[in-house]
Design an enzyme around this catalytic site. Structure first.
Site, mmCIF file in Angstrom:
data_model
loop_
_atom_site.group_PDB
_atom_site.id
_atom_site.type_symbol
_atom_site.label_atom_id
_atom_site.label_comp_id
_atom_site.label_asym_id
_atom_site.label_seq_id
_atom_site.Cartn_x
_atom_site.Cartn_y
_atom_site.Cartn_z
ATOM 1 N N ASP A 8 36.613 39.401 48.079
ATOM 2 C CA ASP A 8 37.966 39.495 47.568
ATOM 3 C C ASP A 8 38.858 38.764 48.582
ATOM 4 O OD1 ASP A 8 40.158 40.696 46.056
ATOM 5 O OD2 ASP A 8 40.438 41.957 47.813
ATOM 6 N N LEU A 9 40.068 38.403 48.206
ATOM 7 C CA LEU A 9 40.927 37.653 49.140
ATOM 8 C C LEU A 9 41.972 38.564 49.798
ATOM 9 C CD1 LEU A 9 41.819 34.874 50.309
ATOM 10 C CD2 LEU A 9 43.182 34.551 48.260
ATOM 11 N N ASP A 10 42.937 39.030 48.976
ATOM 12 C CA ASP A 10 44.012 39.870 49.522
ATOM 13 C C ASP A 10 43.432 41.183 50.037
ATOM 14 O OD1 ASP A 10 45.799 37.964 48.729
ATOM 15 O OD2 ASP A 10 46.458 39.013 46.938
ATOM 16 N N THR A 16 47.778 39.815 52.600
ATOM 17 C CA THR A 16 48.936 39.353 51.827
ATOM 18 C C THR A 16 49.587 40.503 51.055
ATOM 19 O OG1 THR A 16 47.257 38.531 50.340
ATOM 20 C CG2 THR A 16 48.487 36.889 51.547
ATOM 21 N N LYS A 44 47.352 47.017 44.197
ATOM 22 C CA LYS A 44 46.310 46.274 44.921
ATOM 23 C C LYS A 44 45.136 45.896 44.010
ATOM 24 C CE LYS A 44 47.330 47.637 49.593
ATOM 25 N NZ LYS A 44 46.958 48.413 50.760
ATOM 26 N N SER A 113 38.643 36.521 43.624
ATOM 27 C CA SER A 113 40.003 37.077 43.744
ATOM 28 C C SER A 113 40.734 37.053 42.408
ATOM 29 C CB SER A 113 40.781 36.234 44.760
ATOM 30 O OG SER A 113 42.153 36.527 44.713
ATOM 31 N N ALA A 114 41.633 38.031 42.227
ATOM 32 C CA ALA A 114 42.470 38.071 41.026
ATOM 33 C C ALA A 114 43.663 37.132 41.152
ATOM 34 C CB ALA A 114 42.967 39.496 40.807
ATOM 35 N N LYS A 144 39.922 42.477 37.145
ATOM 36 C CA LYS A 144 39.204 43.634 37.688
ATOM 37 C C LYS A 144 39.864 44.888 37.117
ATOM 38 C CE LYS A 144 38.715 41.087 42.038
ATOM 39 N NZ LYS A 144 39.171 40.913 43.407
ATOM 40 N N GLU A 168 35.359 44.340 49.189
ATOM 41 C CA GLU A 168 36.589 44.648 48.441
ATOM 42 C C GLU A 168 37.461 45.675 49.159
ATOM 43 O OE1 GLU A 168 38.743 44.512 46.106
ATOM 44 O OE2 GLU A 168 37.916 43.053 44.729
ATOM 45 N N ASP A 169 38.780 45.540 48.998
ATOM 46 C CA ASP A 169 39.692 46.543 49.583
ATOM 47 C C ASP A 169 40.329 47.429 48.513
ATOM 48 O OD1 ASP A 169 41.361 44.448 48.543
ATOM 49 O OD2 ASP A 169 43.020 45.370 49.634
HETATM 50 P P1 B16 Z 1 48.914 36.557 42.124
HETATM 51 P P2 B16 Z 1 42.801 40.021 45.257
HETATM 52 C C1 B16 Z 1 45.133 40.314 43.964
HETATM 53 O O1 B16 Z 1 44.321 39.616 44.859
HETATM 54 C C2 B16 Z 1 46.105 41.225 44.716
HETATM 55 O O2 B16 Z 1 45.395 42.252 45.396
HETATM 56 C C3 B16 Z 1 47.073 41.849 43.739
HETATM 57 O O3 B16 Z 1 47.999 42.662 44.413
HETATM 58 C C4 B16 Z 1 47.798 40.713 42.971
HETATM 59 O O4 B16 Z 1 48.683 41.267 41.989
HETATM 60 C C5 B16 Z 1 46.759 39.821 42.299
HETATM 61 O O5 B16 Z 1 45.867 39.306 43.263
HETATM 62 C C6 B16 Z 1 47.399 38.664 41.561
HETATM 63 O O6 B16 Z 1 47.987 37.804 42.505
HETATM 64 O O7 B16 Z 1 50.229 37.092 41.679
HETATM 65 O O8 B16 Z 1 48.973 35.789 43.423
HETATM 66 O O9 B16 Z 1 48.190 35.783 41.046
HETATM 67 O O10 B16 Z 1 42.921 41.303 46.032
HETATM 68 O O11 B16 Z 1 42.010 40.130 43.969
HETATM 69 O O12 B16 Z 1 42.370 38.847 46.119
HETATM 70 MG MG MG Z 2 42.172 42.830 47.420
#
Ligand code: B16
Ligand code: MG
Length: 216
Positions: A8-10, A16, A44, A113-114, A144, A168-169
């Site tokens: 996962d990224l964030d 972030t 998250k 990542s999402a 997810k 994953e967090d």
């Molecule tokens: P964006 P991850 C997710 O990233 C974030 O945890 C989540 O808070 C955010 O709403 C989502 O990405 C979408 O991000 O607005 O930049 O497209 O944890 O899956 O890496």
């Molecule tokens: Mg995350």
């Protein structure tokens, strides 16, 4: 046997979540309500539009789809202005050496990542070259806890789901890993991430040999 690791990224590679929080909080305040760090926990790992729905539910406000697009866009512009300031120093401790260690052992890596901003974040922190495949919010249709993001990553790497490990967090991300039939390691609080096989605080004191030992 571990043949690939999906990240996962964030919250795993970079922190972030605090930028998402201040951008969503600023939107909530503009709309006339408070948004706390505790509220932010619910966002998250959740997609941008789902995050907005949760935010508006907290503020008890209703908007049309078009208005919601504009609100999400406003939040995203603010968020992007923060991530544009990121540098390689914003990579979470131990991540770069863990990724390098995996490559030395011949274990493949993918981002799962999402976030639609994943390419910009990877460019800012300079770690894109350490991933063999990248799956993000631009290349998936189901968020997810749907397993699509991780199944797609495994497919691009040519590795069976049971030979992958997800890092994953977020609870939604661990559910996605489980739905994909993949072992998973949580980064954060063991009480919240109780779906994971193991929970670690981060990669500072967890190396590739620890990973291999844990799953052997
Ligand atoms: P964006 P991850 C997710 O990233 C974030 O945890 C989540 O808070 C955010 O709403 C989502 O990405 C979408 O991000 O607005 O930049 O497209 O944890 O899956 O890496
Ligand atoms: Mg995350």
């Amino acid at each position: 046997m571990i043949k690939a690791c999906l990240f996962d990224l964030d919250g795993v590679i970079v922190d972030t979540a605090r930028f998402h929080y201040i951008a969503w909080k600023s939107l909530a305040n503009e709309l006339g309500f408070e948004f706390t760090e505790k509220d932010n926990e619910r966002l998250k790992g959740v997609s941008r539009m789902k995050s907005l729905d949760i935010l508006l539910e907290i503020g008890q406000l209703t908007f049309t789809e078009l208005e919601k697009e504009k609100l999400a866009d406003r939040k995203n512009k603010l968020y992007v202005s923060y991530i544009e300031q990121m540098t390689p120093n914003d990579t979470l401790p131990g991540v770069a050496s863990f990724l390098t260690g995996l490559s030395e052992k011949g274990i493949k890596t993918a981002l799962g990542s999402a976030s639609k901003n994943a390419p910009l974040i990877l460019e800012r922190i300079g770690l894109g070259h350490l991933f063999d495949a990248i799956v993000d919010g631009n290349s998936i249709s189901s968020a997810k806890p749907d397993p699509e993001v991780f199944l797609k990553g495994a497919e691009l790497l040519g590795v069976a789901p049971e030979n992958c490990v997800v890092f994953e967090d977020a609870v939604a991300g661990l559910e996605a890993a489980r739905n994909a039939g993949m072992p998973c390691i949580g980064i954060g609080d063991p009480e919240i991430l109780n779906l994971a096989d193991k929970v670690i605080p981060g990669f500072e004191n967890f190396g590739v040999n620890d990973l291999i030992k844990f799953y052997s």
